[in-house]
Design a protein around this motif. Structure first.
Motif, PDB file in Angstrom:
ATOM      1  N   LYS A  26       0.846  -1.193   0.000  1.00  0.00           N
ATOM      2  CA  LYS A  26       0.000   0.000   0.000  1.00  0.00           C
ATOM      3  C   LYS A  26       0.880   1.241   0.000  1.00  0.00           C
ATOM      4  O   LYS A  26       1.950   1.248   0.624  1.00  0.00           O
ATOM      5  N   PRO A  27       0.419   2.311  -0.640  1.00  0.00           N
ATOM      6  CA  PRO A  27       1.160   3.569  -0.568  1.00  0.00           C
ATOM      7  C   PRO A  27       1.213   4.083   0.872  1.00  0.00           C
ATOM      8  O   PRO A  27       0.280   3.873   1.657  1.00  0.00           O
ATOM      9  N   THR A  28       2.281   4.758   1.208  1.00  0.00           N
ATOM     10  CA  THR A  28       2.473   5.265   2.565  1.00  0.00           C
ATOM     11  C   THR A  28       1.329   6.168   2.995  1.00  0.00           C
ATOM     12  O   THR A  28       0.843   6.069   4.126  1.00  0.00           O
ATOM     13  N   GLN A  29       0.871   7.050   2.103  1.00  0.00           N
ATOM     14  CA  GLN A  29      -0.205   7.971   2.472  1.00  0.00           C
ATOM     15  C   GLN A  29      -1.504   7.237   2.804  1.00  0.00           C
ATOM     16  O   GLN A  29      -2.249   7.659   3.679  1.00  0.00           O
ATOM     17  N   LEU A  30      -1.752   6.122   2.131  1.00  0.00           N
ATOM     18  CA  LEU A  30      -2.930   5.328   2.442  1.00  0.00           C
ATOM     19  C   LEU A  30      -2.808   4.724   3.844  1.00  0.00           C
ATOM     20  O   LEU A  30      -3.775   4.689   4.607  1.00  0.00           O
ATOM     21  N   LEU A  69       0.165   2.893   9.627  1.00  0.00           N
ATOM     22  CA  LEU A  69       1.572   3.131   9.296  1.00  0.00           C
ATOM     23  C   LEU A  69       2.478   2.698  10.442  1.00  0.00           C
ATOM     24  O   LEU A  69       2.249   3.034  11.600  1.00  0.00           O
ATOM     25  N   ARG A  70       3.490   1.899  10.093  1.00  0.00           N
ATOM     26  CA  ARG A  70       4.527   1.502  11.047  1.00  0.00           C
ATOM     27  C   ARG A  70       5.863   1.934  10.474  1.00  0.00           C
ATOM     28  O   ARG A  70       6.128   1.761   9.288  1.00  0.00           O
ATOM     29  N   LYS A  71       6.709   2.520  11.310  1.00  0.00           N
ATOM     30  CA  LYS A  71       8.000   3.041  10.850  1.00  0.00           C
ATOM     31  C   LYS A  71       8.869   1.961  10.222  1.00  0.00           C
ATOM     32  O   LYS A  71       9.627   2.232   9.303  1.00  0.00           O
ATOM     33  N   ASP A  72       8.745   0.736  10.687  1.00  0.00           N
ATOM     34  CA  ASP A  72       9.588  -0.338  10.148  1.00  0.00           C
ATOM     35  C   ASP A  72       9.114  -0.837   8.780  1.00  0.00           C
ATOM     36  O   ASP A  72       9.795  -1.627   8.135  1.00  0.00           O
ATOM     37  N   ARG A  73       7.961  -0.353   8.310  1.00  0.00           N
ATOM     38  CA  ARG A  73       7.437  -0.793   7.017  1.00  0.00           C
ATOM     39  C   ARG A  73       7.302   0.336   5.997  1.00  0.00           C
ATOM     40  O   ARG A  73       6.603   0.193   5.003  1.00  0.00           O
ATOM     41  N   ILE A  74       7.987   1.439   6.226  1.00  0.00           N
ATOM     42  CA  ILE A  74       7.957   2.555   5.280  1.00  0.00           C
ATOM     43  C   ILE A  74       8.861   2.230   4.107  1.00  0.00           C
ATOM     44  O   ILE A  74      10.005   1.805   4.276  1.00  0.00           O
ATOM     45  N   ASN A  75       8.350   2.422   2.901  1.00  0.00           N
ATOM     46  CA  ASN A  75       9.115   2.198   1.686  1.00  0.00           C
ATOM     47  C   ASN A  75       9.905   3.467   1.371  1.00  0.00           C
ATOM     48  O   ASN A  75       9.347   4.448   0.873  1.00  0.00           O
ATOM     49  N   ALA A  76      11.192   3.471   1.618  1.00  0.00           N
ATOM     50  CA  ALA A  76      12.032   4.652   1.411  1.00  0.00           C
ATOM     51  C   ALA A  76      12.168   5.004  -0.066  1.00  0.00           C
ATOM     52  O   ALA A  76      12.458   6.144  -0.413  1.00  0.00           O
ATOM     53  N   SER A  77      11.954   4.041  -0.943  1.00  0.00           N
ATOM     54  CA  SER A  77      12.111   4.310  -2.374  1.00  0.00           C
ATOM     55  C   SER A  77      10.768   4.516  -3.084  1.00  0.00           C
ATOM     56  O   SER A  77      10.692   4.477  -4.310  1.00  0.00           O
ATOM     57  N   LEU A 123      -6.131  20.266  -6.010  1.00  0.00           N
ATOM     58  CA  LEU A 123      -4.916  20.783  -5.365  1.00  0.00           C
ATOM     59  C   LEU A 123      -5.196  21.156  -3.909  1.00  0.00           C
ATOM     60  O   LEU A 123      -4.354  20.921  -3.035  1.00  0.00           O
ATOM     61  N   ASP A 124      -6.366  21.747  -3.661  1.00  0.00           N
ATOM     62  CA  ASP A 124      -6.727  22.130  -2.292  1.00  0.00           C
ATOM     63  C   ASP A 124      -6.753  20.930  -1.355  1.00  0.00           C
ATOM     64  O   ASP A 124      -6.370  21.041  -0.189  1.00  0.00           O
ATOM     65  N   ILE A 125      -7.212  19.788  -1.858  1.00  0.00           N
ATOM     66  CA  ILE A 125      -7.262  18.601  -0.997  1.00  0.00           C
ATOM     67  C   ILE A 125      -6.022  17.721  -1.173  1.00  0.00           C
ATOM     68  O   ILE A 125      -5.971  16.612  -0.662  1.00  0.00           O
ATOM     69  N   ARG A 126      -5.056  18.218  -1.889  1.00  0.00           N
ATOM     70  CA  ARG A 126      -3.723  17.609  -2.060  1.00  0.00           C
ATOM     71  C   ARG A 126      -3.756  16.195  -2.650  1.00  0.00           C
ATOM     72  O   ARG A 126      -3.073  15.294  -2.159  1.00  0.00           O
ATOM     73  N   VAL A 127      -4.549  16.020  -3.707  1.00  0.00           N
ATOM     74  CA  VAL A 127      -4.561  14.720  -4.376  1.00  0.00           C
ATOM     75  C   VAL A 127      -4.172  14.797  -5.847  1.00  0.00           C
ATOM     76  O   VAL A 127      -4.142  13.786  -6.529  1.00  0.00           O
ATOM     77  N   LEU A 128      -3.864  15.992  -6.346  1.00  0.00           N
ATOM     78  CA  LEU A 128      -3.495  16.164  -7.749  1.00  0.00           C
ATOM     79  C   LEU A 128      -1.983  16.268  -7.893  1.00  0.00           C
ATOM     80  O   LEU A 128      -1.347  17.049  -7.195  1.00  0.00           O
ATOM     81  N   THR A 129      -1.425  15.452  -8.789  1.00  0.00           N
ATOM     82  CA  THR A 129       0.014  15.500  -9.044  1.00  0.00           C
ATOM     83  C   THR A 129       0.252  15.571 -10.549  1.00  0.00           C
ATOM     84  O   THR A 129      -0.677  15.433 -11.348  1.00  0.00           O
ATOM     85  N   VAL A 130       1.505  15.746 -10.934  1.00  0.00           N
ATOM     86  CA  VAL A 130       1.850  15.793 -12.355  1.00  0.00           C
ATOM     87  C   VAL A 130       1.528  14.460 -13.033  1.00  0.00           C
ATOM     88  O   VAL A 130       1.331  14.415 -14.243  1.00  0.00           O
ATOM     89  N   ALA A 131       1.448  13.394 -12.285  1.00  0.00           N
ATOM     90  CA  ALA A 131       1.154  12.073 -12.850  1.00  0.00           C
ATOM     91  C   ALA A 131      -0.312  11.935 -13.259  1.00  0.00           C
ATOM     92  O   ALA A 131      -0.675  10.981 -13.938  1.00  0.00           O
TER      93      ALA A 131
END
Length: 99
Positions: free
Chosen positions: A7-11, A18-26, A57-65
Motif C-alpha cells: 500500500k502507498p504510505t499515504q494510504l 503506518l509503522r515506521k519499520d514498514r515505510i518504503n524509502a524508495s 490541489l486544495d485537498i492535495r490529491v493532484l500531481t503531475v502524474a
C-alpha cells in the motif's frame, strides 16, 4: 516477487496502520502541482480543468502524474455539456438514415 503489492504510505497514514519499520524509502512521490492544461480542450472543458485542478490541489490529491486522467475527464465533461445543450435546444430526437 509474489504476493500483493504494498500500500502507498499515504494510504497507511489515512488508515492509521503506518509503522515506521514498514515505510518504503524508495516509494515514488510525484510533485503535488497542477499539470499544464492542454490548449486543444474546448472552452467548457477548460473551465472544468480550472475548477477541478483547484479543488484537487486544495485537498492535495493532484500531481503531475494525473495529467492524462484529468485531460480525459475534462474532455468527456465538455462533450457531455455540449450534447446536453443540443438536447435542450432540439429535444430528444433520433433520425435514422435509410441506405
Amino acid at each position: 516477487m509474489g504476493g500483493r503489492p504494498g500500500k502507498p504510505t499515504q494510504l497507511k497514514v489515512v488508515e492509521g496502520t503506518l509503522r515506521k519499520d514498514r515505510i518504503n524509502a524508495s516509494e515514488p512521490t510525484p510533485k503535488a502541482v497542477a499539470p499544464v492544461m492542454p490548449g486543444w480542450l474546448s472552452p467548457k472543458s477548460k473551465t472544468a480543468w480550472k475548477d477541478l485542478s483547484l479543488t484537487l490541489l486544495d485537498i492535495r490529491v493532484l500531481t503531475v502524474a494525473d495529467r492524462k486522467a484529468l485531460e480525459l475527464l475534462c474532455d468527456a465533461y465538455g462533450e457531455w455539456r455540449d450534447a446536453r445543450d443540443v438536447i435542450k435546444k432540439s429535444g430528444m430526437t433520433c433520425e435514422t438514415a435509410i441506405m
